[in-house]
Structures are given as structure tokens and as C-alpha cells.
Motif scaffolding. Sequence first.
Motif, PDB file in Angstrom:
ATOM      1  N   TYR A   1       0.816  -1.216   0.000  1.00 61.77           N
ATOM      2  CA  TYR A   1       0.000   0.000   0.000  1.00 61.77           C
ATOM      3  C   TYR A   1       0.849   1.266   0.000  1.00 61.77           C
ATOM      4  CZ  TYR A   1      -3.977  -2.995   0.801  1.00 61.77           C
ATOM      5  OH  TYR A   1      -4.924  -3.955   0.657  1.00 61.77           O
ATOM      6  N   GLY A   2       1.907   1.261  -0.804  1.00 64.47           N
ATOM      7  CA  GLY A   2       2.696   2.482  -0.963  1.00 64.47           C
ATOM      8  C   GLY A   2       3.615   2.795   0.204  1.00 64.47           C
ATOM      9  N   ARG A   3       3.736   1.872   1.172  1.00 60.91           N
ATOM     10  CA  ARG A   3       4.643   2.107   2.299  1.00 60.91           C
ATOM     11  C   ARG A   3       5.652   0.988   2.366  1.00 60.91           C
ATOM     12  NH1 ARG A   3       2.856   5.794   5.915  1.00 60.91           N
ATOM     13  NH2 ARG A   3       0.785   6.603   5.456  1.00 60.91           N
ATOM     14  N   LYS A   4       6.822   1.342   2.902  1.00 58.50           N
ATOM     15  CA  LYS A   4       7.816   0.303   3.100  1.00 58.50           C
ATOM     16  C   LYS A   4       7.493  -0.392   4.417  1.00 58.50           C
ATOM     17  CE  LYS A   4      12.157   0.965   4.462  1.00 58.50           C
ATOM     18  NZ  LYS A   4      13.518   1.512   4.442  1.00 58.50           N
ATOM     19  N   ILE A   5       7.240  -1.697   4.355  1.00 57.32           N
ATOM     20  CA  ILE A   5       6.862  -2.379   5.598  1.00 57.32           C
ATOM     21  C   ILE A   5       8.008  -3.198   6.159  1.00 57.32           C
ATOM     22  CG2 ILE A   5       4.380  -2.422   5.140  1.00 57.32           C
ATOM     23  CD1 ILE A   5       4.757  -5.352   4.248  1.00 57.32           C
ATOM     24  N   ALA A   6       9.028  -3.456   5.373  1.00 59.81           N
ATOM     25  CA  ALA A   6      10.147  -4.226   5.900  1.00 59.81           C
ATOM     26  C   ALA A   6      11.369  -3.989   5.042  1.00 59.81           C
ATOM     27  CB  ALA A   6       9.814  -5.721   5.907  1.00 59.81           C
ATOM     28  N   GLU A   7      12.541  -4.189   5.622  1.00 62.02           N
ATOM     29  CA  GLU A   7      13.778  -4.079   4.869  1.00 62.02           C
ATOM     30  C   GLU A   7      14.821  -4.900   5.590  1.00 62.02           C
ATOM     31  OE1 GLU A   7      15.571  -0.217   4.708  1.00 62.02           O
ATOM     32  OE2 GLU A   7      16.492  -0.611   2.774  1.00 62.02           O
ATOM     33  N   GLY A   8      15.729  -5.539   4.861  1.00 60.24           N
ATOM     34  CA  GLY A   8      16.788  -6.281   5.517  1.00 60.24           C
ATOM     35  C   GLY A   8      17.320  -7.380   4.632  1.00 60.24           C
ATOM     36  N   VAL A   9      18.118  -8.275   5.225  1.00 58.43           N
ATOM     37  CA  VAL A   9      18.637  -9.392   4.434  1.00 58.43           C
ATOM     38  C   VAL A   9      17.471 -10.335   4.170  1.00 58.43           C
ATOM     39  CG1 VAL A   9      20.971  -9.186   5.328  1.00 58.43           C
ATOM     40  CG2 VAL A   9      19.316 -10.668   6.492  1.00 58.43           C
ATOM     41  N   PRO A  10      17.531 -11.091   3.053  1.00 58.71           N
ATOM     42  CA  PRO A  10      16.393 -11.921   2.650  1.00 58.71           C
ATOM     43  C   PRO A  10      15.837 -12.788   3.778  1.00 58.71           C
ATOM     44  CG  PRO A  10      18.072 -11.956   0.953  1.00 58.71           C
ATOM     45  CD  PRO A  10      18.642 -11.142   2.070  1.00 58.71           C
ATOM     46  N   GLU A  11      16.727 -13.396   4.555  1.00 56.11           N
ATOM     47  CA  GLU A  11      16.295 -14.312   5.605  1.00 56.11           C
ATOM     48  C   GLU A  11      15.375 -13.621   6.602  1.00 56.11           C
ATOM     49  OE1 GLU A  11      15.795 -17.912   6.415  1.00 56.11           O
ATOM     50  OE2 GLU A  11      17.039 -17.238   4.745  1.00 56.11           O
ATOM     51  N   GLN A  12      15.795 -12.421   7.010  1.00 56.25           N
ATOM     52  CA  GLN A  12      15.027 -11.602   7.951  1.00 56.25           C
ATOM     53  C   GLN A  12      13.641 -11.280   7.389  1.00 56.25           C
ATOM     54  OE1 GLN A  12      17.583  -8.275   8.331  1.00 56.25           O
ATOM     55  NE2 GLN A  12      17.335  -8.112  10.519  1.00 56.25           N
ATOM     56  N   VAL A  13      13.670 -10.796   6.158  1.00 61.42           N
ATOM     57  CA  VAL A  13      12.436 -10.330   5.546  1.00 61.42           C
ATOM     58  C   VAL A  13      11.441 -11.470   5.380  1.00 61.42           C
ATOM     59  CG1 VAL A  13      11.471  -9.445   3.389  1.00 61.42           C
ATOM     60  CG2 VAL A  13      13.482  -8.362   4.396  1.00 61.42           C
ATOM     61  N   ARG A  14      11.983 -12.631   5.024  1.00 63.78           N
ATOM     62  CA  ARG A  14      11.118 -13.779   4.796  1.00 63.78           C
ATOM     63  C   ARG A  14      10.302 -14.126   6.048  1.00 63.78           C
ATOM     64  NH1 ARG A  14      12.727 -18.119   1.255  1.00 63.78           N
ATOM     65  NH2 ARG A  14      14.882 -17.682   1.708  1.00 63.78           N
ATOM     66  N   ASN A  15      10.900 -13.915   7.185  1.00 58.85           N
ATOM     67  CA  ASN A  15      10.230 -14.294   8.427  1.00 58.85           C
ATOM     68  C   ASN A  15       9.488 -13.147   9.096  1.00 58.85           C
ATOM     69  OD1 ASN A  15      11.232 -16.876   8.112  1.00 58.85           O
ATOM     70  ND2 ASN A  15      13.180 -16.283   9.035  1.00 58.85           N
ATOM     71  N   ASN A  16       9.512 -11.983   8.448  1.00 58.85           N
ATOM     72  CA  ASN A  16       8.844 -10.814   9.028  1.00 58.85           C
ATOM     73  C   ASN A  16       7.330 -11.000   8.988  1.00 58.85           C
ATOM     74  OD1 ASN A  16       7.593  -8.251   9.243  1.00 58.85           O
ATOM     75  ND2 ASN A  16       9.577  -7.297   8.871  1.00 58.85           N
ATOM     76  N   PRO A  17       6.642 -10.927  10.146  1.00 60.87           N
ATOM     77  CA  PRO A  17       5.188 -11.165  10.179  1.00 60.87           C
ATOM     78  C   PRO A  17       4.406 -10.193   9.295  1.00 60.87           C
ATOM     79  CG  PRO A  17       6.067 -10.648  12.390  1.00 60.87           C
ATOM     80  CD  PRO A  17       7.230 -10.693  11.491  1.00 60.87           C
ATOM     81  N   ALA A  18       4.841  -8.944   9.234  1.00 66.14           N
ATOM     82  CA  ALA A  18       4.121  -7.963   8.413  1.00 66.14           C
ATOM     83  C   ALA A  18       4.162  -8.364   6.941  1.00 66.14           C
ATOM     84  CB  ALA A  18       4.744  -6.573   8.600  1.00 66.14           C
ATOM     85  N   VAL A  19       5.320  -8.883   6.514  1.00 62.58           N
ATOM     86  CA  VAL A  19       5.465  -9.293   5.117  1.00 62.58           C
ATOM     87  C   VAL A  19       4.572 -10.485   4.829  1.00 62.58           C
ATOM     88  CG1 VAL A  19       7.094 -10.168   3.412  1.00 62.58           C
ATOM     89  CG2 VAL A  19       7.823  -8.431   5.052  1.00 62.58           C
ATOM     90  N   ILE A  20       4.587 -11.441   5.756  1.00 61.60           N
ATOM     91  CA  ILE A  20       3.761 -12.637   5.574  1.00 61.60           C
ATOM     92  C   ILE A  20       2.286 -12.231   5.478  1.00 61.60           C
ATOM     93  CG2 ILE A  20       2.994 -14.785   6.653  1.00 61.60           C
ATOM     94  CD1 ILE A  20       5.889 -14.899   7.872  1.00 61.60           C
ATOM     95  N   ALA A  21       1.887 -11.312   6.354  1.00 60.17           N
ATOM     96  CA  ALA A  21       0.494 -10.852   6.344  1.00 60.17           C
ATOM     97  C   ALA A  21       0.158 -10.180   5.018  1.00 60.17           C
ATOM     98  CB  ALA A  21       0.263  -9.889   7.503  1.00 60.17           C
ATOM     99  N   ALA A  22       1.069  -9.346   4.551  1.00 59.36           N
ATOM    100  CA  ALA A  22       0.808  -8.625   3.303  1.00 59.36           C
ATOM    101  C   ALA A  22       0.622  -9.601   2.160  1.00 59.36           C
ATOM    102  CB  ALA A  22       1.963  -7.665   2.999  1.00 59.36           C
ATOM    103  N   TYR A  23       1.508 -10.617   2.102  1.00 57.43           N
ATOM    104  CA  TYR A  23       1.403 -11.567   1.000  1.00 57.43           C
ATOM    105  C   TYR A  23       0.200 -12.473   1.137  1.00 57.43           C
ATOM    106  CZ  TYR A  23       5.330 -10.394  -1.846  1.00 57.43           C
ATOM    107  OH  TYR A  23       6.132  -9.761  -2.710  1.00 57.43           O
ATOM    108  N   LEU A  24      -0.103 -12.902   2.363  1.00 55.01           N
ATOM    109  CA  LEU A  24      -1.277 -13.758   2.547  1.00 55.01           C
ATOM    110  C   LEU A  24      -2.537 -12.978   2.236  1.00 55.01           C
ATOM    111  CD1 LEU A  24      -0.410 -15.846   5.713  1.00 55.01           C
ATOM    112  CD2 LEU A  24      -0.418 -16.550   3.309  1.00 55.01           C
TER     113      LEU A  24
END
Lengths: 254, 307, 368
Positions: free
Chosen positions: A226-249
Motif C-alpha cells: 500500500y505504498g509504504r515500506k513495511i520491511a527491509e533487511g537481508v532476505p532471511e530476515q524479511v522472509r520471516n517478518n510477520p508484516a510481510v507474511i500478512a501482506a502476502y497472505l
Amino acid sequence: MSLLALSGIGKQFGGLHALSEVSLHIERGEIYGLIGPNGAGKTTLFNVITGLYQPNAGEFRFNGCSYQAAKPHVLAAAGIARTFQNIRLFANLTALENVMIGRHVRTQAGVFGALLRNKAVRLEERACRARAHELLRYVGIEKPSQTLAKNLSYGEQRRLEIARALATEPLLLALDEPAAGMNATETEALKALLQGIRKTGVTVLLIEHDVKLIMGLCDRVAVLDYGRKIAEGVPEQVRNNPAVIAAYLGADDE
Amino acid sequence: MEIFLQQIINGLVQGSVYALVALGYTMVYGILGLINFAHGEVVMTGAMLALSALTALIGWGVSPLLALPVSLMLAMAGCMALGYGIERIAYRPLRHAPRLAPLITAIGVSIVLQNLAMMIWGREYHAFPQLIINRPHLIFGAIINDIQIIIVVMAIGLMAGLMVVVHRTRLGRAMRAVAENQHAAQLMGVDVNRVISITFMIGSALAAVAGLMVSANYGLAHYYMGFLLGLKAFTAAVLGGIGNLRGAMLGGLLLGLIESLGAGYIGDITGGFMGSQYQDVFAFLVLIAVLVFRPSGLLGERLAERA
Amino acid sequence: MKNFKFSKRGLLFFLMFVAVLALPFITDALLGRGWVRIVDFAMLYIMLALGLNIVVGYAGLLDLGYIAFFAVGAYCYALTGSPHLALAFPQLFPDGVHLSFWIVLPMAAMLAGGMGVLLGAPTLRLRGDYLAIVTLGFGEIIRIFMNNLNAPVNLTNGPQGISRIDPVRIAGVSLNTTQSVFGITLPSVHLYFYLFLGFAALVAFVSHRLEKSRIGRAWMAIREDEIAASAMGINTRNLKLLAFAMGAMFGGVSGTLFAGFQGFVSPESFSLMESVMVLCMVVLGGMGHIYGVILGGLMLALLPEMLRHSVVPLQQAMFGKVIIDPESLRMLLFGIALIVVMLYRPAGLWPSPVRRRELASDEAAERV
């Protein structure tokens, strides 16, 4: 100092906030990935970075200089080169000409140079042609350089776009979904190509849908939603980020 | 003061014609993003068809009150067929070609129509037959005659009708959908080609009415009348914001006023150096000014410069 | 082997060169002097078409009022190389102004180019369609001014036009006279032919050099995809302006030559139809390909004469009178040609070698 530093970038279309308060830093020599569900604003951000859109708010610094409402050709001269999601080659020109046009911003000859064709111009032209041939070989286009761009295969067209972008001698190479429509072998070749490009000292920015490619290739990843950066970091970190998982789900049901 | 009022009246009458023609440009542009250069020639064809039909009907002794609507219908039908044909032949095959291609075919179509008209109707001016007693009315010292009143009323009626069609009907919804996103509209089951054809036909029908109005107002029709009229109506569409229906109406009326006031006062402004023969220059100046200062037009939301 | 090949090509070029030089004599002998004049005009049209080709063919900008720049050049020389200005400013110029053609030529080129910039600047940042319509309007406006600037100060002499324009002189020798060089008699039309041939060759050379340069490539990139071009670092606005100004300059040069040759200019020579005709030459011949454009120019410049000599007698033989006059038939054919070429052969009758090769390979691929 970062190569590209964006802080508080916002972009509105009418009442729609396509981007709000996006800040990110891309360091020299890294491969930086940008992911997010459909409509998250990836392409908008990409177009802001390459000058196609002018941001409504925020600060844009590249290679130590600040840019405000800079046109694409200014940013290209500064060292940002791009490819397009839906391939935009010069379809009726040859592969060689496409790459030579990429050299435009690093060559000088003007109208009088073209008319007189003096020694300096001839040398420049020859160097430009030689470099273009070199780049075509580098990205692995085997077809004769006189083939029209539109008659190349899909994979070759994608690679030609990269060659054309490299011809501008970029500091930052920005690729908009370069693996879209490629099969597994082609994607693997692309991955090798991009790693090779990074070894030459060029920083790479990548938007991709293919999460596997991003995770296997990028040093750092940012996620937009939604036009905002919700996470940033090395791939491993990002993959496990709950906000990212929520966004994709959340986006799965589209 | 009487002169001022008179110029306002003339401007409104002329402006309603521009508005009708501008609608044709703006509708096609809204849907296809294409300037239909041939639209001016469709207006001309409409005027010529209507005039021929009128002359023939009256020659057979048909009452003018019947002859006028019948010939208008004939002209509208003819122009609709023409608009449909133009789109099918010159634009549809080039929908995915480089931008230059449909522009070139469009200019080709204009040339063909103009010269066909010249072969059919000749180079001479055709007089509009006297149908009704065209009574002049005096308003505060300015004159407006019956035909001019009819023109303004009809133009307003047609524009209102068009707005209803576009905003209240299924067809209008389909048109707006195609204008917004052709691909998405297609996925939603809209027959895009059909909508585009209908758009051309509606625009052409309005053009036919406008053609008849112009020739009734000036009492003449001519194979070359479409060119300048088209150019000015396009200017009106750009002034209002191309792609925007209300913009086309507003632009048309404004351009009519600018032109008639400009022509009326240019002599005073330039100290007699330039006269009303420069009337046609105003539209062009307006066009340049709009493109420099507000390319999206008065009511245009979309930026003219699109990625 | 290679040497032999080269000399064969050289020989071909030499033969063509001789044939072109002999063209006025051949035409004169076979068809009469009137046709030499027509060939002269064809050379002028080739120049115009090559100029427009820079705008339309290379940069992909549609200029529908190109003839206006031709008019600017023509009126420049008509005013500064004729007795006409004596009418407007009797005290200042009792005999009119009689500047040398060679002084007016660069000035007219600059003026036309400058007008091109003025006209292009507001529209070139917008989409191409706007340029088309603005140039269309500009062509008409120029005509309105030419027709009406005869009062209160008589600048253009209105629809009557300006006559008694000085002929072109080279080293003091007027091209309006018959000259004899090495015992060969050269009538005025022959002299002008060589002058125009020289200029056409120069324009073709300039076009060729530009096409094969960084500038030409940038133009073609803009034509193919403006957004991609600007992403590659091309300043699209400036380069479009450059193309537009160069095209306008060539138009101005041709116009100046036209005024000197004809000795008379009037607004009638600069109608929209002339713009369309030049556009048609470029499109029909092959946009962006110099040889194609030359072919297109030659064909369409000679077409009206051919029509006049074929359609009129034919109709008279068939119907006993002329039903369709050759003039409107010509325009009708132009219109149809524009449509048909764009639909079925967008690269023109003589496409550039790369495209031709590609067309051939496409067909070969389809056969497989």
C-alpha cells in the motif's frame, strides 16, 4: 555514503497515495531487491527513481547530489539506467543500434560533428560500435548484430535491454521484473548475468515477482505494501517478518 | 453596447456549433487517444448531404417542415455510416501500430473525403434553401434570428441528450469503461470494438447536425468548409480539456465567444492595422496559449503528457 | 576480386552521375523544354521531401504545415530581391530591395528554422498529435497573413503575390539567361537544374551524414519509443526541436530557390495540399530512407503532369468531356496512397536495406 538515498518520498495521483513516506538507501555494489504484492507501488517507486515520475514529497539523493524533479535523461546522465517491465526496445532498429543509442549519453558528437565527420568523431563512432558489439556478446546475444530488435526472441530482447542499459555506463542498474516470462534455464542464466554485472562494480536494483530469484540473488530486500515500506533487511530476515507474511497472505485472494 | 451584445450572440451561436463538433473529437480521443483528423470532413459531408436532400425534397414539392427533419435524418444516417467506415478502414487495423500511422491515415481520409466531395458537389458554394421565414428579433438593440435560436436550442438539447446517454445508460457505462481501460473493459465482457464503432457513429451523427447548422446559419455549404471548422472545433476540445465531454461544450462556447469578440474588436485593438479578416487567427492563438499554459485544458484532469 | 567489385560499383555510380548530368538534355530532346522545367520542380520537391523526412522519417514527428516554411523562404527572397518593397516604403526603398540571393539564402534558412523552433517549443513536450494539429493550423495562418498583409501597409501584395523577383546570380551571371560553356549551350532551365541538383545533393548528403550519426540514432530512438529514449539519456525535447528546426531550415532554403527560379510568389503556391503532397512523397517513398524519399519526390512531382497528359485525353475520348479534373484526381490518389501505404506497406515503396532484408527474412521464416 549510500549510492541512492531516498527519504520520505511521496507520490500522489489525484487523490490516490501511490507512495507515502518511503525511505531507503541503496549501498554501492549491492544487489537490492524490491518486492511487494500487486499494486503495492513498486513500479511507481521505480518510476520515481528513474525520473519518469516526479515525487510530490521527499528527498532524492544519488551519488552525493540532490535531485529535484529531474527528468529521466538527467538521471541517466547521472548514472541510473533502467529496463522496462514490458520490454521497450527500439523495435525497428537493429540490436547493434539499440545498444549504440545507449552510448548516447557518454558520447559527444553534435550536428557539426555528424556533418564534418572529423577524426575525433570517427574515433568516437568506432569506439561506440566496438563497445556495443562487446556488450552484445557479454549478454549473450548470438544472432547477427544487424537483426532488428523486434525479431529477437523474448529472452534475447530482455538481455538486449540489459545491454542497452549497460551501455550508458550506469552506477545503478535498475531492472523492472527482468525474469518475467522466462523459463527456469533462462532465469538461471539471468541470475549469473546479474552476478557478473555486480562484480564489475555496478549496483543493481531489482523489482521481481519471482521471490525465489530475489531471495537467492539479493543482498538486501525491501517490501512495499500500500505504498509504504513495511520491511527491509537481508532476505532471511524479511522472509520471516510477520508484516510481510500478512501482506502476502492478504493479497493471496486476489 | 449593442455591438458587444451582438458579438456575444454571434459567438454563442457559432460556439454551439463548435461544441457539437468538439464533442466528436473529444469522444474519440477519450476512448482511443487518437485525434480523428477526418472529423471536420464528416461535418462537411453532413452539410452537403443534408443540403442535397433538402434541395431535392423541396424540388419535389415536399413541405419544408417535413423536408428538414427527413434530410437531417438522411444526413445523420449517412455520416454514421461514414464514421463507422472510417474507423473500420483507417483506424482499427492500426490500433497497435506506431502512433504516426493512424495520424497519417487520418489525414489521408480527410483528403479523400474532401476531394470526393469536390467531385460530387463541385467547387462552387451551395446556397441553403429558404425554408422558413427567418424573422429577426431585437434584444436590447442586438439581433438574433429564428435560425440562430433553433441552432442554440437544438445544440443544448443534443448535448443534454448525450450526457444522459453517457452517464445514465448501459452503453454510456461501457463507453466510460473502455475509455478508462480498454483491456479491463474487455475482460469484464464489454465488446470493445462495438463500443468504439458506436462512439464514432454518435460523434458523426452530431457532426451531421452541426454541418446542417453551419450551412443554415451562413446560408451556404462548400466542400472545403470542414477543414477550418474541424481545426477550430479541435481547438475547442483542447481548450475545454480533450477527452472531457463537459470540457468540449465549454470550450466550444468559449471559443465562439473569443472569436466573435476578437473579430469585432481587433480593429480597435490594433488601431485599424488588422481587421476581421484575421478572425481565423484567434482559434490558433487560443490553441497555442492553451498548449503552453494549460495543456490539460480548462476541465481536463488527465495530464496531456502521459507515460 | 574485391578490387573488381569496388570498381564495378564505382562504375555504376559514375554512369548514374553522367546520366543525371545529361538529364536536362535528354528530357529536352525527347519531351521538350517544358518538361525540363517540370524536372527542375521535381528537384525542388525532392529537397522539400528530404527536409520533411528529417522531421517525419527520422524523428517521427508529423508536420502537416511543412509548406509554411517553404513559404517563409520564398517570401523572404520575394521581399528582399524585388522592386516590391518600393510600394510599401517608397521613401526608404525607392527601387525596392535587391539583396543578393546568396545573402538572403542563409538568412531565410535561419528565419525558417527560428520559426520552426518557436512553433515546436510549446508542442514538442506534449504528445505528437498536438504538433500535427498545430502545424496544420500554422500552415493556414501563414496563408491568412500572406493574403491579408497588403493593407494598410502593402507587405505581401495579398492574393496577387509578388512578381519580378530577381533571378539567382552566380558570379554575376544571371541564371535567367542562356549561357554557353565549352561550346555547350545551356538554357536557363538547364542552369537552374544544375543549381537545384547541387542543393538537392547537399541536402541528401546532410541527411545521410545525420542519419548515420549519434544525432540520427537519437532521433530514431525517439521515433521508436520516446520514453525508452529519455531513459537512455536522450534529451528528447531538445532533439525533437533540433529535428524540427533542421527540417524547417531545409524548407526555407527550398523556398528561397523557388522564388528565384519562378520570379513570382503568391499564397496559392503554399496551400495545405502542397504540405500533404510533400508528406505523401515521404510516406510513399519510404519514411527514413533517403533513396526512397528521393524516389517518392520524383514520382509525385511528375505524377500531375502524367495525369494531365493521360487522364484528360482519356476522358475526352471516352466521354467527350473532362468529368474529373486531373487536379482533384491527383489529390484523391494522394489521400488513398497515404491510407493504403500505412495499412499495407508502412515502410514505403523503397524501404531501407535493413528493413528490406528483415522483410525478406520474415517471409523466409513464414515459408518454413
